[in-house]
Design a protein around this motif. Structure first.
Motif, mmCIF file in Angstrom:
data_model
loop_
_atom_site.group_PDB
_atom_site.id
_atom_site.type_symbol
_atom_site.label_atom_id
_atom_site.label_comp_id
_atom_site.label_asym_id
_atom_site.label_seq_id
_atom_site.Cartn_x
_atom_site.Cartn_y
_atom_site.Cartn_z
ATOM 1 N N VAL A 104 35.944 25.927 25.093
ATOM 2 C CA VAL A 104 36.060 26.445 26.453
ATOM 3 C C VAL A 104 35.438 27.835 26.498
ATOM 4 O O VAL A 104 35.619 28.638 25.578
ATOM 5 N N TRP A 105 34.668 28.113 27.565
ATOM 6 C CA TRP A 105 34.078 29.438 27.688
ATOM 7 C C TRP A 105 34.379 30.041 29.059
ATOM 8 O O TRP A 105 34.799 29.346 29.979
ATOM 9 N N ARG A 106 34.149 31.319 29.167
ATOM 10 C CA ARG A 106 34.565 32.092 30.343
ATOM 11 C C ARG A 106 33.342 32.579 31.103
ATOM 12 O O ARG A 106 32.396 33.097 30.517
ATOM 13 N N PHE A 107 33.388 32.392 32.420
ATOM 14 C CA PHE A 107 32.315 32.871 33.291
ATOM 15 C C PHE A 107 32.903 33.842 34.311
ATOM 16 O O PHE A 107 33.893 33.528 34.974
ATOM 17 N N THR A 108 32.290 35.006 34.427
ATOM 18 C CA THR A 108 32.675 35.974 35.449
ATOM 19 C C THR A 108 31.478 36.226 36.354
ATOM 20 O O THR A 108 30.431 36.695 35.897
ATOM 21 N N GLY A 109 31.612 35.873 37.626
ATOM 22 C CA GLY A 109 30.623 36.238 38.624
ATOM 23 C C GLY A 109 30.949 37.627 39.138
ATOM 24 O O GLY A 109 32.071 37.875 39.598
ATOM 25 N N PHE A 110 29.975 38.535 39.061
ATOM 26 C CA PHE A 110 30.263 39.958 39.265
ATOM 27 C C PHE A 110 29.327 40.552 40.311
ATOM 28 O O PHE A 110 28.123 40.286 40.308
ATOM 29 N N TYR A 111 29.901 41.357 41.202
ATOM 30 C CA TYR A 111 29.100 42.109 42.166
ATOM 31 C C TYR A 111 29.512 43.580 42.091
ATOM 32 O O TYR A 111 30.599 43.963 42.522
ATOM 33 N N GLY A 112 28.644 44.407 41.500
ATOM 34 C CA GLY A 112 28.936 45.829 41.367
ATOM 35 C C GLY A 112 28.775 46.549 42.691
ATOM 36 O O GLY A 112 27.951 46.166 43.530
ATOM 37 N N SER A 113 29.540 47.584 42.878
ATOM 38 C CA SER A 113 29.471 48.324 44.133
ATOM 39 C C SER A 113 28.089 48.955 44.318
ATOM 40 O O SER A 113 27.538 49.552 43.387
ATOM 41 N N PRO A 114 27.505 48.839 45.522
ATOM 42 C CA PRO A 114 26.219 49.484 45.787
ATOM 43 C C PRO A 114 26.350 50.976 46.064
ATOM 44 O O PRO A 114 25.334 51.665 46.223
ATOM 45 N N TYR A 115 27.579 51.458 46.139
ATOM 46 C CA TYR A 115 27.819 52.862 46.467
ATOM 47 C C TYR A 115 28.127 53.655 45.201
ATOM 48 O O TYR A 115 28.997 53.269 44.406
ATOM 49 N N ALA A 116 27.419 54.764 45.025
ATOM 50 C CA ALA A 116 27.574 55.568 43.816
ATOM 51 C C ALA A 116 29.016 56.034 43.629
ATOM 52 O O ALA A 116 29.518 56.098 42.498
ATOM 53 N N SER A 117 29.706 56.322 44.723
ATOM 54 C CA SER A 117 31.071 56.823 44.625
ATOM 55 C C SER A 117 32.050 55.780 44.107
ATOM 56 O O SER A 117 33.144 56.119 43.642
ATOM 57 N N ASP A 118 31.656 54.493 44.170
ATOM 58 C CA ASP A 118 32.553 53.416 43.739
ATOM 59 C C ASP A 118 32.130 52.778 42.424
ATOM 60 O O ASP A 118 32.773 51.833 41.969
ATOM 61 N N GLN A 119 31.055 53.265 41.820
ATOM 62 C CA GLN A 119 30.568 52.605 40.619
ATOM 63 C C GLN A 119 31.548 52.708 39.457
ATOM 64 O O GLN A 119 31.688 51.755 38.682
ATOM 65 N N ASN A 120 32.254 53.812 39.333
ATOM 66 C CA ASN A 120 33.230 53.928 38.248
ATOM 67 C C ASN A 120 34.297 52.852 38.349
ATOM 68 O O ASN A 120 34.764 52.319 37.333
ATOM 69 N N ALA A 121 34.681 52.515 39.580
ATOM 70 C CA ALA A 121 35.670 51.447 39.768
ATOM 71 C C ALA A 121 35.113 50.110 39.291
ATOM 72 O O ALA A 121 35.829 49.296 38.702
ATOM 73 N N SER A 122 33.824 49.863 39.539
ATOM 74 C CA SER A 122 33.196 48.627 39.061
ATOM 75 C C SER A 122 33.200 48.566 37.544
ATOM 76 O O SER A 122 33.528 47.533 36.948
ATOM 77 N N TRP A 123 32.851 49.657 36.892
ATOM 78 C CA TRP A 123 32.804 49.660 35.425
ATOM 79 C C TRP A 123 34.210 49.565 34.848
ATOM 80 O O TRP A 123 34.408 48.914 33.812
ATOM 81 N N ASN A 124 35.198 50.177 35.494
ATOM 82 C CA ASN A 124 36.577 50.050 35.015
ATOM 83 C C ASN A 124 37.081 48.620 35.161
ATOM 84 O O ASN A 124 37.891 48.151 34.347
ATOM 85 N N LEU A 125 36.612 47.927 36.206
ATOM 86 C CA LEU A 125 36.963 46.521 36.355
ATOM 87 C C LEU A 125 36.418 45.714 35.178
ATOM 88 O O LEU A 125 37.129 44.867 34.606
ATOM 89 N N LEU A 126 35.185 45.968 34.772
ATOM 90 C CA LEU A 126 34.627 45.279 33.614
ATOM 91 C C LEU A 126 35.452 45.559 32.361
ATOM 92 O O LEU A 126 35.715 44.657 31.552
ATOM 93 N N ARG A 127 35.864 46.803 32.200
ATOM 94 C CA ARG A 127 36.680 47.150 31.026
ATOM 95 C C ARG A 127 38.002 46.397 31.038
ATOM 96 O O ARG A 127 38.495 45.940 29.998
ATOM 97 N N THR A 128 38.591 46.265 32.211
ATOM 98 C CA THR A 128 39.849 45.527 32.320
ATOM 99 C C THR A 128 39.646 44.054 31.990
ATOM 100 O O THR A 128 40.457 43.454 31.260
ATOM 101 N N LEU A 129 38.568 43.465 32.500
ATOM 102 C CA LEU A 129 38.289 42.062 32.215
ATOM 103 C C LEU A 129 38.022 41.830 30.736
ATOM 104 O O LEU A 129 38.368 40.784 30.181
ATOM 105 N N GLU A 130 37.433 42.811 30.081
ATOM 106 C CA GLU A 130 37.065 42.659 28.670
ATOM 107 C C GLU A 130 38.286 42.609 27.760
ATOM 108 O O GLU A 130 38.199 42.104 26.631
ATOM 109 N N GLN A 131 39.423 43.084 28.244
ATOM 110 C CA GLN A 131 40.608 43.156 27.392
ATOM 111 C C GLN A 131 41.069 41.777 26.918
ATOM 112 O O GLN A 131 41.772 41.661 25.917
#
Length: 243
Positions: free
Chosen positions: A100-127
């Motif tokens: 079994v494998w895992r697929f994540t469809g991802f849409y990063g924020s187009p706004y610079a002010s929200d990009q850290n939230a997008s990267w933190n989401l990836l970090r959370t998913l990686e756990q």
């Protein structure tokens, strides 16, 4: 498995839907992931069914922004883990694959002010690293090579490194997004990509990624083929379609 991922930039126009159906007929994917559908979930359900995908998850837009839709055919099992407005996380079980494998469809924020939230989401998913993991979509950031702010590109490279995600590469043109008009220089960047952890790359060592031609979005769709099998050399010859 053949997967098409695309920031479609809106499916509210009937012409866009017709051209989407034509592209899917050409490439016959087993699974699709659409971003920025810009329509509500019930309408998206109708469109994906018209495209031949009975199975899917429709996340409606918020006003005139957003909207996600992964959809798949019935030859394999997809189990939903979680979804929010900017990502969908599923588990995939194929008869021809012994894991079994895992697929994540991802849409990063187009706004610079929200990009850290997008990267933190990836970090959370990686756990949760129990499965071979592939992430694909529009990250709204590049890794380097263009005149963008180095700090932002470095933050993107850093989160991919922390999450142990490797770029899957590409065939054909290097850019997936283009903006420009007659009065300005065109801007071309690779914002859309597929990345995966080492376990997923070992599970699918022959994976190929190809950027497809398009006519309804300023983003190129990209085609992921996990089995390779010289898919692109055997693709049907391109033909114009009369609208």
């Amino acid at each position: 498995m053949k997967i098409v991922c695309w920031n479609v930039r809106g499916l509210g126009n009937p012409r866009a839907v017709r051209r989407l159906r034509f592209l899917l007929k050409q490439h016959n994917p087993d699974m699709v992931f659409f971003m920025e559908t810009k329509i509500e979930d019930k309408r998206m359900e109708g469109i994906r069914r018209r495209c031949g995908f009975v199975n899917g998850i429709d996340v409606g837009a918020e006003g005139s922004h957003g909207g996600l839709c992964p959809a798949w055919r019935g030859e394999f099992t997809v189990s939903l883990k979680i979804f929010l407005k900017n990502h969908i996380d599923v588990l995939i079980e194929e008869c021809s694959v012994n894991e079994v494998w895992r697929f994540t469809g991802f849409y990063g924020s187009p706004y610079a002010s929200d990009q850290n939230a997008s990267w933190n989401l990836l970090r959370t998913l990686e756990q949760e690293q129990r499965y071979p993991w592939m992430v694909s979509g529009d990250f709204n950031e590049i890794m380097g090579g263009q005149p963008r702010e180095e700090r932002k590109m470095a933050a993107f490279r850093e989160v991919l490194d922390e999450c142990q995600l490797l770029d899957m590469g590409f065939q054909g043109t290097w850019f997936t997004w283009e903006r420009g008009n007659l009065s300005e220089t065109n801007i071309r960047e690779r914002l859309d990509r597929g990345v995966a952890n080492e376990n997923w790359m070992h599970l699918f060592p022959k994976v190929t990624v190809c950027h497809l031609t398009h006519s309804i979005s300023d983003h190129c769709p990209f085609f992921i083929h996990t089995d390779n099998e010289e898919q692109f050399r055997r693709s049907p010859r391109f033909k114009f379609e009369a609208w």
